[in-house]
Design a protein around this motif. Structure first.
Motif, mmCIF file in Angstrom:
data_model
loop_
_atom_site.group_PDB
_atom_site.id
_atom_site.type_symbol
_atom_site.label_atom_id
_atom_site.label_comp_id
_atom_site.label_asym_id
_atom_site.label_seq_id
_atom_site.Cartn_x
_atom_site.Cartn_y
_atom_site.Cartn_z
ATOM 1 N N GLU B 10 0.838 -1.196 0.000
ATOM 2 C CA GLU B 10 0.000 0.000 0.000
ATOM 3 C C GLU B 10 0.878 1.254 0.000
ATOM 4 N N LEU B 11 1.927 1.237 0.828
ATOM 5 C CA LEU B 11 2.816 2.397 0.919
ATOM 6 C C LEU B 11 3.564 2.613 -0.401
ATOM 7 N N LEU B 12 4.038 1.522 -0.997
ATOM 8 C CA LEU B 12 4.762 1.626 -2.272
ATOM 9 C C LEU B 12 3.878 2.232 -3.355
ATOM 10 N N ALA B 13 2.623 1.810 -3.387
ATOM 11 C CA ALA B 13 1.703 2.328 -4.406
ATOM 12 C C ALA B 13 1.506 3.824 -4.225
ATOM 13 N N ARG B 14 1.298 4.247 -2.983
ATOM 14 C CA ARG B 14 1.102 5.681 -2.741
ATOM 15 C C ARG B 14 2.383 6.458 -3.008
ATOM 16 N N PHE B 15 3.521 5.866 -2.668
ATOM 17 C CA PHE B 15 4.824 6.495 -2.895
ATOM 18 C C PHE B 15 5.043 6.726 -4.385
ATOM 19 N N ARG B 16 4.781 5.689 -5.183
ATOM 20 C CA ARG B 16 5.028 5.784 -6.629
ATOM 21 C C ARG B 16 4.041 6.715 -7.302
ATOM 22 N N ALA B 17 2.878 6.927 -6.661
ATOM 23 C CA ALA B 17 1.895 7.873 -7.207
ATOM 24 C C ALA B 17 2.238 9.300 -6.800
ATOM 25 N N GLY B 18 3.368 9.484 -6.114
ATOM 26 C CA GLY B 18 3.797 10.836 -5.760
ATOM 27 C C GLY B 18 3.180 11.377 -4.489
ATOM 28 N N GLY B 19 2.714 10.486 -3.624
ATOM 29 C CA GLY B 19 2.106 10.941 -2.370
ATOM 30 C C GLY B 19 3.150 11.403 -1.360
ATOM 31 N N VAL B 20 3.070 12.675 -1.000
ATOM 32 C CA VAL B 20 4.024 13.252 -0.043
ATOM 33 C C VAL B 20 3.927 12.536 1.309
ATOM 34 N N GLY B 21 2.684 12.228 1.702
ATOM 35 C CA GLY B 21 2.489 11.531 2.978
ATOM 36 C C GLY B 21 3.161 10.159 2.982
ATOM 37 N N ALA B 22 3.185 9.511 1.812
ATOM 38 C CA ALA B 22 3.813 8.186 1.721
ATOM 39 C C ALA B 22 5.330 8.304 1.871
ATOM 40 N N LEU B 23 5.922 9.330 1.259
ATOM 41 C CA LEU B 23 7.361 9.561 1.434
ATOM 42 C C LEU B 23 7.661 9.817 2.915
ATOM 43 N N ALA B 24 6.824 10.647 3.538
ATOM 44 C CA ALA B 24 7.031 10.977 4.951
ATOM 45 C C ALA B 24 6.956 9.724 5.821
ATOM 46 N N ARG B 25 5.964 8.870 5.539
ATOM 47 C CA ARG B 25 5.822 7.647 6.322
ATOM 48 C C ARG B 25 6.994 6.695 6.075
ATOM 49 N N ALA B 26 7.459 6.658 4.820
ATOM 50 C CA ALA B 26 8.596 5.783 4.495
ATOM 51 C C ALA B 26 9.835 6.209 5.287
ATOM 52 N N ILE B 27 10.037 7.511 5.407
ATOM 53 C CA ILE B 27 11.183 7.988 6.197
ATOM 54 C C ILE B 27 11.013 7.600 7.666
ATOM 55 N N SER B 28 9.781 7.673 8.161
ATOM 56 C CA SER B 28 9.536 7.227 9.547
ATOM 57 C C SER B 28 9.877 5.751 9.710
ATOM 58 N N TRP B 29 9.530 4.965 8.700
ATOM 59 C CA TRP B 29 9.876 3.538 8.759
ATOM 60 C C TRP B 29 11.388 3.374 8.898
ATOM 61 N N ALA B 30 12.126 4.166 8.107
ATOM 62 C CA ALA B 30 13.594 4.066 8.164
ATOM 63 C C ALA B 30 14.093 4.487 9.547
ATOM 64 N N GLU B 31 13.520 5.553 10.084
ATOM 65 C CA GLU B 31 13.966 6.042 11.391
ATOM 66 C C GLU B 31 13.648 5.062 12.511
ATOM 67 N N ASP B 32 12.484 4.433 12.406
ATOM 68 C CA ASP B 32 12.018 3.589 13.502
ATOM 69 C C ASP B 32 12.459 2.133 13.356
ATOM 70 N N GLY B 33 13.137 1.812 12.262
ATOM 71 C CA GLY B 33 13.532 0.423 12.041
ATOM 72 C C GLY B 33 12.337 -0.490 11.813
#
Lengths: 134, 321
Positions: B10-33
């Motif tokens: 779900e996140l990848l789909a929103r990310f590839r569609a250019g969703g800013v919120g998805a990029l933000a959440r992806a960075i949180s994933w990286a930060e939080d492991g």
């Protein structure tokens, strides 16, 4: 191994230039172990919601002393909902009359803190009310 | 885990569609492991490599955020879109952080600019452990320019040089004299120097001393230019952008860029490798407790560490044979 930190955006919407309260709250939340993003003064609701989205925060706290809270605070709430950030815990603080505070809570604000609220109260409220899942 | 995680798809789909919120959440994933962050980075790996990463570092109060604000506006006016990672320190005592870079970014937020504040979360090199992953995510999202702004650093925090394509070191007359510039570490990591607050006393002398010091360097490597800026008034910002771009062309043409990116990947492997080993062995496997016991028994810290390391290696060998 997920270690989530509570991320909070502290925002000053509108034209009032007094941010001592916002800074006191920001420092207190930092001391509770939260990551606090402070926007600085004179932000539009759009700028605040842009920042909340990019920063992926759990909480948005708005400080307002100018009297235009019934204009600006509901606008932030609506914009957050439009962007799909319903789960963000939204709180406010400042010089806000009781009847306005009640109306804002009806609208969707989790809590409005007035003068006399302690920083511990605010930090406790956030810890107890942020969504576990998002 | 893996593609089986519905949140990942779900996140990848929103990310590839250019969703800013998805990029933000992806960075949180990286930060939080987040458990699926490795799979996310793997899926996006082929889409990275197009953004230019400029690192901005220097001591606290040198004007890094103000300079970044100016650079951001310059590039946006030029039609480019831009991502900024701004790192501020986490408290070693409470784990909390006050992230204040947005206060100085008031002129450049808006269309085409994505700003993410990151806490250093215990990392001491000027960036956070997740900065590399966050930069990859922003790169894959499609920004033209990436700016990595470090915490205010002293002399030896040079993580940024390993994370960036071009490293800008920002100094002011308050940073000390030319001898400081001859010391090892941060000063060697610079591709470009900025003497900011160039309208204040001592700025010209500092810039001259820097230039003289740089002349003492062995020839061969490109000599970092020294630029004078007054970031608050936007003076010298266009010149800085031009210098970054000139350096970029040169690095591309000379093959230096490829070498740098290879070194960056290797440094990241080393870092993630040691971090995951440490987390597994130190926290997870009880080494910490054993170290405490040994210290309480009066052993010397260094010998405790070496003994524990020898024991881990021995166990590995036993398992292999």
């Amino acid at each position: 191994m997920t270690q989530r930190k509570i991320r909070v955006l502290v925002g000053k919407p509108g034209l009032d230039g007094h941010d001592r309260g916002a800074k006191v709250v920001a420092a207190a939340l930092r001391d509770r172990g939260m990551e606090v993003i402070y926007t600085g003064l004179h932000r539009t609701p759009e700028q605040i919601v842009d920042a909340a989205e990019q920063e992926d925060v759990d909480v948005v706290g708005l400080s307002i002393l100018s009297g235009s809270h019934m204009e600006l605070l509901p606008r932030v709430l609506r914009l957050l909902r439009q962007r799909g950030m319903q789960r963000v815990l939204l709180v406010g603080g400042g010089i806000i009359p009781d009847e306005d505070a009640a109306a804002l809570r009806d609208d969707g604000f989790a809590r409005i803190f007035g003068p006399g609220a302690t920083t511990a109260e605010i930090a406790d409220f956030i810890e107890q009310n942020i969504p576990l899942e998002r | 885990m893996g593609p089986a995680d519905p949140a990942l798809a779900e996140l990848l789909a929103r990310f590839r569609a250019g969703g800013v919120g998805a990029l933000a959440r992806a960075i949180s994933w990286a930060e939080d492991g987040h458990p699926s962050v490795a799979a996310l980075l793997e899926a996006l790996h082929g889409e990275t490599g197009n953004a230019w990463r400029t690192g901005i570092t220097g001591p606290p109060g040198a004007g890094k955020s103000t300079l970044v604000d100016g650079l951001a506006r310059h590039w946006v006016a030029d039609g480019r879109c831009l991502g900024l990672l701004a790192v501020d320190p986490s408290s070693p005592f409470t784990g909390g952080a006050l992230l204040g870079d947005r206060v100085r970014m008031d002129r450049s937020t808006g269309e085409g600019v994505f700003v993410r504040s990151m806490a250093s979360r215990g990392s001491l090199g000027g960036l956070s452990l997740a900065t590399g992953a966050a930069a990859d995510l922003m790169d894959a999202f499609g920004f033209d320019e990436l700016l990595l702004e470090t915490v205010g650093v002293g002399q030896a925090e040079i993580d940024v040089a390993a994370a960036a394509d071009t490293t800008v070191v920002v100094l002011t007359p308050a940073s000390g004299d030319g001898i400081q510039a001859m010391k090892a570490g941060l000063m060697e990591a610079a591709d470009l120097f900025v003497v900011n607050k160039a309208d204040t006393a001592g700025a010209e002398r500092l810039a001259n001393e820097l230039e003289m010091t740089l002349e003492l360097r062995p020839s061969g490597a490109p000599r970092p230019p020294v630029l004078r800026c007054v970031a608050r008034d936007d003076q010298g910002v266009a010149e800085l952008a031009a210098a970054i771009e000139a350096r970029r062309e040169d690095d591309r043409a000379s093959g230096r860029l490829d070498r740098r990116r290879q070194a960056r990947d290797l440094a990241r492997v080393r870092r993630v490798f040691s971090e995951s080993l440490r987390a597994r062995l130190w926290d997870g496997d009880g080494l910490q407790d054993r170290a405490r016991e040994a210290l309480a028994a009066g052993e010397r810290p260094d010998s405790v560490a070496l003994k524990l390391a020898a024991r881990v290696l021995q166990r590995l060998q036993e398992r292999a044979s």
